[in-house]
Motif scaffolding. Sequence first.
Motif, PDB file in Angstrom:
ATOM      1  N   ALA A  16      29.686 -80.659 -11.719  1.00  0.00           N
ATOM      2  CA  ALA A  16      28.874 -79.665 -11.147  1.00  0.00           C
ATOM      3  C   ALA A  16      29.971 -78.532  -9.629  1.00  0.00           C
ATOM      4  CB  ALA A  16      26.989 -80.008 -10.653  1.00  0.00           C
ATOM      5  N   TYR A  17      29.809 -79.227  -8.962  1.00  0.00           N
ATOM      6  CA  TYR A  17      30.666 -78.530  -7.604  1.00  0.00           C
ATOM      7  C   TYR A  17      31.893 -77.656  -7.742  1.00  0.00           C
ATOM      8  CZ  TYR A  17      27.225 -80.935  -4.499  1.00  0.00           C
ATOM      9  OH  TYR A  17      26.131 -81.273  -4.347  1.00  0.00           O
ATOM     10  N   ALA A  18      32.714 -77.701  -8.832  1.00  0.00           N
ATOM     11  CA  ALA A  18      33.728 -77.100  -9.633  1.00  0.00           C
ATOM     12  C   ALA A  18      33.885 -75.984  -8.873  1.00  0.00           C
ATOM     13  CB  ALA A  18      34.272 -77.802 -11.030  1.00  0.00           C
ATOM     14  N   ASP A  19      34.990 -74.792  -8.612  1.00  0.00           N
ATOM     15  CA  ASP A  19      34.623 -73.668  -8.518  1.00  0.00           C
ATOM     16  C   ASP A  19      33.680 -73.283  -7.629  1.00  0.00           C
ATOM     17  OD1 ASP A  19      36.651 -70.984  -8.784  1.00  0.00           O
ATOM     18  OD2 ASP A  19      35.857 -70.908 -10.021  1.00  0.00           O
ATOM     19  N   SER A  20      33.433 -73.651  -6.922  1.00  0.00           N
ATOM     20  CA  SER A  20      31.992 -73.749  -5.729  1.00  0.00           C
ATOM     21  C   SER A  20      32.454 -74.222  -4.331  1.00  0.00           C
ATOM     22  CB  SER A  20      30.963 -74.484  -6.313  1.00  0.00           C
ATOM     23  OG  SER A  20      30.416 -74.209  -7.713  1.00  0.00           O
ATOM     24  N   TYR A  21      31.140 -73.123  -3.528  1.00  0.00           N
ATOM     25  CA  TYR A  21      31.198 -73.914  -2.229  1.00  0.00           C
ATOM     26  C   TYR A  21      29.874 -74.883  -2.096  1.00  0.00           C
ATOM     27  CZ  TYR A  21      35.408 -70.904  -0.401  1.00  0.00           C
ATOM     28  OH  TYR A  21      35.836 -70.705  -0.044  1.00  0.00           O
ATOM     29  N   PHE A  22      29.495 -75.313  -1.000  1.00  0.00           N
ATOM     30  CA  PHE A  22      28.641 -75.721  -1.226  1.00  0.00           C
ATOM     31  C   PHE A  22      28.291 -76.304   0.571  1.00  0.00           C
ATOM     32  CE2 PHE A  22      30.619 -80.086  -0.894  1.00  0.00           C
ATOM     33  CZ  PHE A  22      30.471 -80.964  -0.421  1.00  0.00           C
ATOM     34  N   PHE A  23      27.104 -76.615   0.445  1.00  0.00           N
ATOM     35  CA  PHE A  23      26.040 -76.871   1.936  1.00  0.00           C
ATOM     36  C   PHE A  23      25.511 -77.609   2.145  1.00  0.00           C
ATOM     37  CE2 PHE A  23      24.335 -72.429   1.675  1.00  0.00           C
ATOM     38  CZ  PHE A  23      23.397 -73.652   2.176  1.00  0.00           C
ATOM     39  N   ASN A  24      24.688 -78.708   3.323  1.00  0.00           N
ATOM     40  CA  ASN A  24      23.587 -79.172   2.988  1.00  0.00           C
ATOM     41  C   ASN A  24      22.895 -79.091   3.992  1.00  0.00           C
ATOM     42  OD1 ASN A  24      24.639 -80.987   0.780  1.00  0.00           O
ATOM     43  ND2 ASN A  24      26.092 -82.140   2.407  1.00  0.00           N
ATOM     44  N   ALA A  25      21.751 -79.311   3.586  1.00  0.00           N
ATOM     45  CA  ALA A  25      20.914 -78.110   4.429  1.00  0.00           C
ATOM     46  C   ALA A  25      19.960 -79.493   4.270  1.00  0.00           C
ATOM     47  CB  ALA A  25      19.984 -77.137   4.099  1.00  0.00           C
ATOM     48  N   ASN A  26      18.699 -79.302   5.483  1.00  0.00           N
ATOM     49  CA  ASN A  26      17.799 -80.547   5.840  1.00  0.00           C
ATOM     50  C   ASN A  26      16.735 -79.934   7.042  1.00  0.00           C
ATOM     51  OD1 ASN A  26      18.296 -81.891   8.341  1.00  0.00           O
ATOM     52  ND2 ASN A  26      20.631 -81.885   7.046  1.00  0.00           N
ATOM     53  N   SER A  27      15.475 -80.400   6.701  1.00  0.00           N
ATOM     54  CA  SER A  27      14.468 -80.068   7.750  1.00  0.00           C
ATOM     55  C   SER A  27      13.575 -81.538   7.209  1.00  0.00           C
ATOM     56  CB  SER A  27      14.220 -79.211   7.045  1.00  0.00           C
ATOM     57  OG  SER A  27      12.502 -78.830   7.874  1.00  0.00           O
ATOM     58  N   LYS A  28      13.156 -81.337   9.275  1.00  0.00           N
ATOM     59  CA  LYS A  28      11.835 -82.860   9.217  1.00  0.00           C
ATOM     60  C   LYS A  28      10.747 -82.258   8.494  1.00  0.00           C
ATOM     61  CE  LYS A  28      14.231 -84.358  13.048  1.00  0.00           C
ATOM     62  NZ  LYS A  28      13.761 -84.040  14.922  1.00  0.00           N
ATOM     63  N   GLN A  29      10.580 -80.227   8.277  1.00  0.00           N
ATOM     64  CA  GLN A  29       9.426 -80.131   7.790  1.00  0.00           C
ATOM     65  C   GLN A  29       9.299 -79.864   6.707  1.00  0.00           C
ATOM     66  OE1 GLN A  29       9.599 -77.799  11.183  1.00  0.00           O
ATOM     67  NE2 GLN A  29       8.678 -78.689  12.393  1.00  0.00           N
ATOM     68  N   LYS A  30       7.884 -79.288   5.824  1.00  0.00           N
ATOM     69  CA  LYS A  30       7.605 -79.706   4.407  1.00  0.00           C
ATOM     70  C   LYS A  30       8.504 -78.744   4.081  1.00  0.00           C
ATOM     71  CE  LYS A  30       6.106 -81.198  -0.655  1.00  0.00           C
ATOM     72  NZ  LYS A  30       5.220 -82.315  -0.223  1.00  0.00           N
ATOM     73  N   PRO A  31       9.019 -78.547   2.923  1.00  0.00           N
ATOM     74  CA  PRO A  31       9.559 -76.832   2.595  1.00  0.00           C
ATOM     75  C   PRO A  31       8.691 -76.366   1.542  1.00  0.00           C
ATOM     76  CG  PRO A  31      10.859 -77.915   1.589  1.00  0.00           C
ATOM     77  CD  PRO A  31      10.252 -78.964   2.159  1.00  0.00           C
ATOM     78  N   LEU A  35      16.625 -76.458   7.058  1.00  0.00           N
ATOM     79  CA  LEU A  35      16.146 -75.479   5.503  1.00  0.00           C
ATOM     80  C   LEU A  35      14.915 -75.235   5.939  1.00  0.00           C
ATOM     81  CD1 LEU A  35      15.745 -75.997   2.057  1.00  0.00           C
ATOM     82  CD2 LEU A  35      14.978 -78.384   2.280  1.00  0.00           C
ATOM     83  N   GLY A  36      14.860 -74.307   5.278  1.00  0.00           N
ATOM     84  CA  GLY A  36      13.284 -73.532   5.680  1.00  0.00           C
ATOM     85  C   GLY A  36      12.289 -73.433   3.890  1.00  0.00           C
ATOM     86  N   ASN A  37      12.618 -72.364   2.988  1.00  0.00           N
ATOM     87  CA  ASN A  37      11.892 -72.765   1.869  1.00  0.00           C
ATOM     88  C   ASN A  37      13.168 -72.465   0.411  1.00  0.00           C
ATOM     89  OD1 ASN A  37       9.359 -72.929   3.543  1.00  0.00           O
ATOM     90  ND2 ASN A  37       9.709 -70.857   3.607  1.00  0.00           N
ATOM     91  N   ILE A  38      12.328 -72.514  -0.082  1.00  0.00           N
ATOM     92  CA  ILE A  38      12.956 -73.207  -1.876  1.00  0.00           C
ATOM     93  C   ILE A  38      12.148 -72.097  -2.594  1.00  0.00           C
ATOM     94  CG2 ILE A  38      13.645 -74.202  -3.613  1.00  0.00           C
ATOM     95  CD1 ILE A  38      13.411 -76.730  -1.307  1.00  0.00           C
TER      96      ILE A  38
END
Length: 175
Positions: free
Chosen positions: A85-100, A143-146
Amino acid sequence: MSVKVIVPCRFSFLHCWEPVGIEGSEPKYSVSAIIPKSDKATINKIKAAIEQVKKESVSVWGGKVPNNLKLPLRDGDTDRPDDEAYADSYFFNANSKQKPQVVDNKVEPILDQSEVYSGCYGNISVNFYAYSANGNKGIAAGLGNIQKLKDGESLSGRTTAAEDFDTVEVDDFLA
């Protein structure tokens, strides 16, 4: 100081309904955002946001950008070589204490939790910000909203009931 970016991506390790704590850490809502390397416009927006945070946050790091600054954007081919799933891609992890907030393409709330999962595609709002804690210095992704835009192959390996079963006439069941 933070810089907000709307990131079109594929969701992986998605925890948008219930917060999850990893290895005893404080539970948080989170997502691993996968962006194809071919999406140069999005990658450039993220890199520009990171550079802006770097420039405007030197006071957080004692007046200069540290040599060992931890950056959020990572290369899937290098950091996750065994995950297709991560092949030929960049990624980052985003998180939050508040529910998006989780919405659809019309910005209507999605209430059915099975609709949004690891593997589907959409937008996330992210605030990139500087941190300095416990000797670690870097730029994190809040992480903000989705916004879900499109279904995709589930990355959890879990199948739906429709994929598992055929229609069965009740009269024939266990006859």
